[in-house]
Scaffold this motif. Sequence first.
Motif, PDB file in Angstrom:
ATOM      1  N   CYS A  53       0.835  -1.190  -0.101  1.00 51.39           N
ATOM      2  CA  CYS A  53       0.021  -0.037   0.030  1.00 51.39           C
ATOM      3  C   CYS A  53       0.863   1.056  -0.080  1.00 51.39           C
ATOM      4  O   CYS A  53       1.862   1.413   0.840  1.00 51.39           O
ATOM      5  CB  CYS A  53      -1.010  -0.156   1.251  1.00 51.39           C
ATOM      6  SG  CYS A  53      -1.941   1.562   1.205  1.00 51.39           S
ATOM      7  N   CYS A  62       0.050   3.030   3.621  1.00 55.23           N
ATOM      8  CA  CYS A  62       0.434   2.538   4.999  1.00 55.23           C
ATOM      9  C   CYS A  62       1.620   1.689   4.849  1.00 55.23           C
ATOM     10  O   CYS A  62       2.350   1.361   5.899  1.00 55.23           O
ATOM     11  CB  CYS A  62      -0.597   1.881   5.790  1.00 55.23           C
ATOM     12  SG  CYS A  62      -1.102   0.344   5.080  1.00 55.23           S
ATOM     13  N   CYS A  92      -6.718  -1.232   0.105  1.00 51.28           N
ATOM     14  CA  CYS A  92      -5.792  -1.753   1.049  1.00 51.28           C
ATOM     15  C   CYS A  92      -6.327  -2.209   2.252  1.00 51.28           C
ATOM     16  O   CYS A  92      -7.483  -1.731   2.751  1.00 51.28           O
ATOM     17  CB  CYS A  92      -4.870  -0.488   1.559  1.00 51.28           C
ATOM     18  SG  CYS A  92      -3.764  -1.080   2.903  1.00 51.28           S
ATOM     19  N   CYS A 117      -5.751  -0.059   5.785  1.00 49.67           N
ATOM     20  CA  CYS A 117      -6.025   1.015   5.970  1.00 49.67           C
ATOM     21  C   CYS A 117      -6.964   1.818   5.181  1.00 49.67           C
ATOM     22  O   CYS A 117      -7.740   2.887   5.354  1.00 49.67           O
ATOM     23  CB  CYS A 117      -4.637   2.012   5.752  1.00 49.67           C
ATOM     24  SG  CYS A 117      -4.328   2.410   4.297  1.00 49.67           S
ATOM     25  N   HIS A 120      -7.082   2.527   2.081  1.00 49.82           N
ATOM     26  CA  HIS A 120      -6.406   3.664   0.893  1.00 49.82           C
ATOM     27  C   HIS A 120      -6.808   2.615  -0.317  1.00 49.82           C
ATOM     28  O   HIS A 120      -6.641   1.710  -0.623  1.00 49.82           O
ATOM     29  CB  HIS A 120      -4.873   3.562   0.850  1.00 49.82           C
ATOM     30  CG  HIS A 120      -4.567   4.626   0.131  1.00 49.82           C
ATOM     31  ND1 HIS A 120      -4.796   6.036   0.097  1.00 49.82           N
ATOM     32  CD2 HIS A 120      -3.649   4.554  -1.041  1.00 49.82           C
ATOM     33  CE1 HIS A 120      -4.053   6.649  -0.688  1.00 49.82           C
ATOM     34  NE2 HIS A 120      -3.527   5.750  -1.574  1.00 49.82           N
TER      35      HIS A 120
HETATM   36 ZN   LIG Z   1      -2.845   0.711   3.661  1.00 51.28          ZN
END
Ligand SMILES: [Zn+2]
Length: 209
Positions: free
Chosen positions: A11, A14, A48, A51, A53
Amino acid sequence: MTSIFISSLNCPSCGEVSSFERYDRIDVSKTPQFRTSLIDWELFKFTCSHCGHQIIIDYPTLYVDEENKVIIQYLPSNCSDLGSVSSIKKVAVELDISKYKYRVVTNLEDFVEKVQIFSEGMDDKAIEFMKYLKSPNEDEDIMFSYEHMVFTKEGSVAYQFMFINQKEAVASLNISRELYLESLEEVAEAGDSEYVIDNGWAERFACQG
Ligand SMILES: [Zn+2]
Protein backbone atom coordinates in the motif's frame (compact mmCIF):
# COMPACT_ATOMS: atom_id res chain seq x y z
CA MET A 1 -12.75 -17.47 -20.23
CA THR A 2 -11.93 -14.80 -17.71
CA SER A 3 -8.59 -15.40 -16.07
CA ILE A 4 -7.69 -14.06 -12.66
CA PHE A 5 -4.22 -13.50 -11.35
CA ILE A 6 -3.68 -12.63 -7.69
CA SER A 7 -0.79 -10.33 -7.00
CA SER A 8 0.36 -8.71 -3.78
CA LEU A 9 0.93 -5.01 -3.47
CA ASN A 10 2.48 -2.69 -0.94
CA CYS A 11 0.00 0.00 0.00
CA PRO A 12 1.44 3.39 -0.98
CA SER A 13 -0.17 4.93 2.09
CA CYS A 14 0.60 2.56 5.01
CA GLY A 15 3.17 0.26 3.39
CA GLU A 16 1.40 -2.98 4.37
CA VAL A 17 0.94 -5.80 1.86
CA SER A 18 -2.52 -6.57 0.47
CA SER A 19 -3.64 -8.85 -2.32
CA PHE A 20 -5.04 -7.53 -5.56
CA GLU A 21 -6.99 -9.45 -8.19
CA ARG A 22 -5.93 -8.78 -11.74
CA TYR A 23 -7.88 -9.96 -14.73
CA ASP A 24 -5.59 -10.80 -17.60
CA ARG A 25 -8.54 -11.64 -19.76
CA ILE A 26 -12.11 -10.49 -19.36
CA ASP A 27 -14.77 -12.50 -21.13
CA VAL A 28 -17.90 -10.44 -20.61
CA SER A 29 -20.23 -12.96 -22.22
CA LYS A 30 -19.32 -15.42 -19.46
CA THR A 31 -18.85 -12.93 -16.64
CA PRO A 32 -21.28 -10.10 -17.50
CA GLN A 33 -20.87 -8.45 -14.07
CA PHE A 34 -17.43 -7.31 -15.21
CA ARG A 35 -18.95 -5.02 -17.80
CA THR A 36 -20.36 -2.79 -15.06
CA SER A 37 -17.32 -2.97 -12.82
CA LEU A 38 -15.16 -1.99 -15.77
CA ILE A 39 -17.37 0.94 -16.76
CA ASP A 40 -17.30 2.09 -13.10
CA TRP A 41 -13.50 1.63 -13.03
CA GLU A 42 -14.01 -0.74 -10.02
CA LEU A 43 -12.07 -3.48 -11.74
CA PHE A 44 -8.89 -1.42 -11.55
CA LYS A 45 -9.38 -0.17 -8.01
CA PHE A 46 -7.08 -1.46 -5.31
CA THR A 47 -8.29 -1.14 -1.72
CA CYS A 48 -5.76 -1.65 1.05
CA SER A 49 -7.09 -4.23 3.52
CA HIS A 50 -5.22 -2.52 6.35
CA CYS A 51 -5.97 1.18 6.03
CA GLY A 52 -8.67 1.33 3.32
CA HIS A 53 -6.57 3.50 1.00
CA GLN A 54 -7.74 3.26 -2.64
CA ILE A 55 -5.78 3.70 -5.84
CA ILE A 56 -6.22 2.80 -9.50
CA ILE A 57 -3.86 0.06 -10.64
CA ASP A 58 -3.30 0.14 -14.36
CA TYR A 59 -2.45 -3.17 -15.97
CA PRO A 60 -2.81 -4.73 -19.42
CA THR A 61 -5.77 -6.94 -20.16
CA LEU A 62 -7.67 -8.45 -23.05
CA TYR A 63 -11.39 -7.79 -23.26
CA VAL A 64 -13.52 -10.24 -25.25
CA ASP A 65 -17.19 -9.64 -25.98
CA GLU A 66 -18.63 -12.56 -27.93
CA GLU A 67 -22.10 -11.07 -28.07
CA ASN A 68 -21.08 -7.78 -29.69
CA LYS A 69 -18.16 -9.42 -31.56
CA VAL A 70 -15.39 -7.22 -30.28
CA ILE A 71 -11.93 -7.72 -28.81
CA ILE A 72 -10.17 -4.87 -27.07
CA GLN A 73 -6.51 -5.11 -26.17
CA TYR A 74 -5.72 -2.74 -23.33
CA LEU A 75 -2.02 -1.85 -23.17
CA PRO A 76 -1.43 1.00 -20.72
CA SER A 77 1.27 3.29 -22.07
CA ASN A 78 2.98 3.41 -18.65
CA CYS A 79 3.08 -0.36 -18.35
CA SER A 80 6.36 -2.23 -18.25
CA ASP A 81 5.32 -5.88 -17.64
CA LEU A 82 4.07 -6.59 -21.12
CA GLY A 83 5.35 -10.15 -20.79
CA SER A 84 2.14 -11.16 -19.03
CA VAL A 85 -0.14 -9.81 -21.73
CA SER A 86 -2.79 -12.14 -23.11
CA SER A 87 -2.54 -11.74 -26.83
CA ILE A 88 -5.08 -11.96 -29.59
CA LYS A 89 -3.24 -15.01 -30.93
CA LYS A 90 -4.44 -17.07 -27.97
CA VAL A 91 -8.02 -15.97 -28.62
CA ALA A 92 -7.71 -16.87 -32.29
CA VAL A 93 -7.40 -20.53 -31.30
CA GLU A 94 -10.89 -20.53 -29.75
CA LEU A 95 -12.82 -17.93 -31.72
CA ASP A 96 -13.18 -16.99 -35.35
CA ILE A 97 -11.59 -13.57 -34.89
CA SER A 98 -12.22 -12.60 -38.50
CA LYS A 99 -15.79 -11.92 -37.38
CA TYR A 100 -14.60 -9.59 -34.62
CA LYS A 101 -13.65 -5.95 -34.42
CA TYR A 102 -10.23 -5.61 -32.88
CA ARG A 103 -9.14 -2.48 -31.04
CA VAL A 104 -6.04 -1.38 -29.18
CA VAL A 105 -6.25 1.29 -26.48
CA THR A 106 -3.51 2.69 -24.26
CA ASN A 107 -5.31 4.53 -21.50
CA LEU A 108 -8.02 3.52 -19.10
CA GLU A 109 -10.46 6.26 -20.05
CA ASP A 110 -10.35 5.19 -23.71
CA PHE A 111 -10.71 1.56 -22.71
CA VAL A 112 -13.81 2.24 -20.61
CA GLU A 113 -15.26 4.40 -23.38
CA LYS A 114 -14.85 1.61 -25.96
CA VAL A 115 -16.45 -0.93 -23.60
CA GLN A 116 -19.39 1.39 -23.19
CA ILE A 117 -19.79 2.07 -26.92
CA PHE A 118 -19.65 -1.60 -27.90
CA SER A 119 -21.86 -2.69 -24.99
CA GLU A 120 -24.55 -0.44 -26.45
CA GLY A 121 -24.15 -2.19 -29.78
CA MET A 122 -22.81 1.05 -31.25
CA ASP A 123 -19.91 1.73 -33.59
CA ASP A 124 -16.78 3.48 -32.29
CA LYS A 125 -15.87 4.90 -35.70
CA ALA A 126 -19.23 6.65 -35.93
CA ILE A 127 -18.69 7.99 -32.40
CA GLU A 128 -15.20 9.33 -33.16
CA PHE A 129 -16.46 10.89 -36.38
CA MET A 130 -19.32 12.57 -34.48
CA LYS A 131 -16.84 13.96 -31.96
CA TYR A 132 -14.90 15.39 -34.87
CA LEU A 133 -18.04 16.98 -36.34
CA LYS A 134 -19.29 18.25 -33.01
CA SER A 135 -16.07 19.59 -31.50
CA PRO A 136 -16.52 23.36 -31.13
CA ASN A 137 -14.39 25.50 -33.42
CA GLU A 138 -12.05 28.10 -32.02
CA ASP A 139 -14.14 30.92 -33.50
CA GLU A 140 -17.29 29.61 -31.84
CA ASP A 141 -16.09 31.13 -28.56
CA ILE A 142 -17.35 28.54 -26.13
CA MET A 143 -17.44 29.44 -22.46
CA PHE A 144 -15.15 26.66 -21.31
CA SER A 145 -11.90 25.05 -22.30
CA TYR A 146 -11.54 21.30 -22.64
CA GLU A 147 -8.99 18.68 -23.58
CA HIS A 148 -11.15 15.98 -25.12
CA MET A 149 -14.65 14.53 -25.41
CA VAL A 150 -15.84 11.22 -23.99
CA PHE A 151 -18.90 9.18 -24.93
CA THR A 152 -21.11 8.36 -21.92
CA LYS A 153 -24.50 6.87 -21.29
CA GLU A 154 -26.96 8.99 -19.35
CA GLY A 155 -29.75 7.03 -17.70
CA SER A 156 -31.06 4.07 -19.66
CA VAL A 157 -31.55 5.48 -23.15
CA ALA A 158 -29.71 8.79 -23.64
CA TYR A 159 -26.12 9.31 -24.75
CA GLN A 160 -23.87 12.31 -24.27
CA PHE A 161 -20.45 13.61 -25.02
CA MET A 162 -18.76 14.92 -21.91
CA PHE A 163 -16.16 17.62 -22.38
CA ILE A 164 -13.25 16.80 -20.11
CA ASN A 165 -10.75 19.28 -18.79
CA GLN A 166 -8.12 18.16 -16.28
CA LYS A 167 -10.08 15.00 -15.51
CA GLU A 168 -13.29 16.88 -14.79
CA ALA A 169 -16.43 17.11 -16.89
CA VAL A 170 -16.94 20.79 -17.72
CA ALA A 171 -19.84 20.50 -20.16
CA SER A 172 -21.96 17.96 -21.99
CA LEU A 173 -23.69 17.59 -25.31
CA ASN A 174 -26.61 15.30 -26.04
CA ILE A 175 -26.13 12.87 -28.90
CA SER A 176 -29.08 12.61 -31.23
CA ARG A 177 -29.96 9.30 -32.80
CA GLU A 178 -30.25 11.02 -36.16
CA LEU A 179 -26.70 12.31 -36.11
CA TYR A 180 -25.44 8.93 -34.95
CA LEU A 181 -27.14 7.17 -37.87
CA GLU A 182 -25.78 9.74 -40.32
CA SER A 183 -22.26 9.25 -38.98
CA LEU A 184 -22.66 5.50 -39.13
CA GLU A 185 -23.50 5.78 -42.81
CA GLU A 186 -20.51 8.07 -43.40
CA VAL A 187 -18.00 5.71 -41.80
CA ALA A 188 -19.39 2.59 -43.50
CA GLU A 189 -16.86 3.05 -46.30
CA ALA A 190 -13.92 3.24 -43.89
CA GLY A 191 -13.20 -0.50 -43.80
CA ASP A 192 -11.95 -2.34 -40.76
CA SER A 193 -8.20 -2.60 -41.13
CA GLU A 194 -7.24 -0.14 -38.38
CA TYR A 195 -6.97 -1.04 -34.70
CA VAL A 196 -6.59 2.39 -33.20
CA ILE A 197 -9.80 4.36 -33.59
CA ASP A 198 -9.37 7.75 -31.95
CA ASN A 199 -9.49 11.46 -32.79
CA GLY A 200 -6.45 11.08 -35.07
CA TRP A 201 -8.29 8.43 -37.04
CA ALA A 202 -11.39 10.66 -37.33
CA GLU A 203 -9.31 13.57 -38.62
CA ARG A 204 -7.61 11.41 -41.24
CA PHE A 205 -10.95 9.94 -42.29
CA ALA A 206 -12.57 13.39 -42.55
CA CYS A 207 -9.72 14.69 -44.71
CA GLN A 208 -9.94 11.80 -47.17
CA GLY A 209 -13.61 12.37 -47.77
ZN1 LIG B 1 -2.78 0.82 3.50
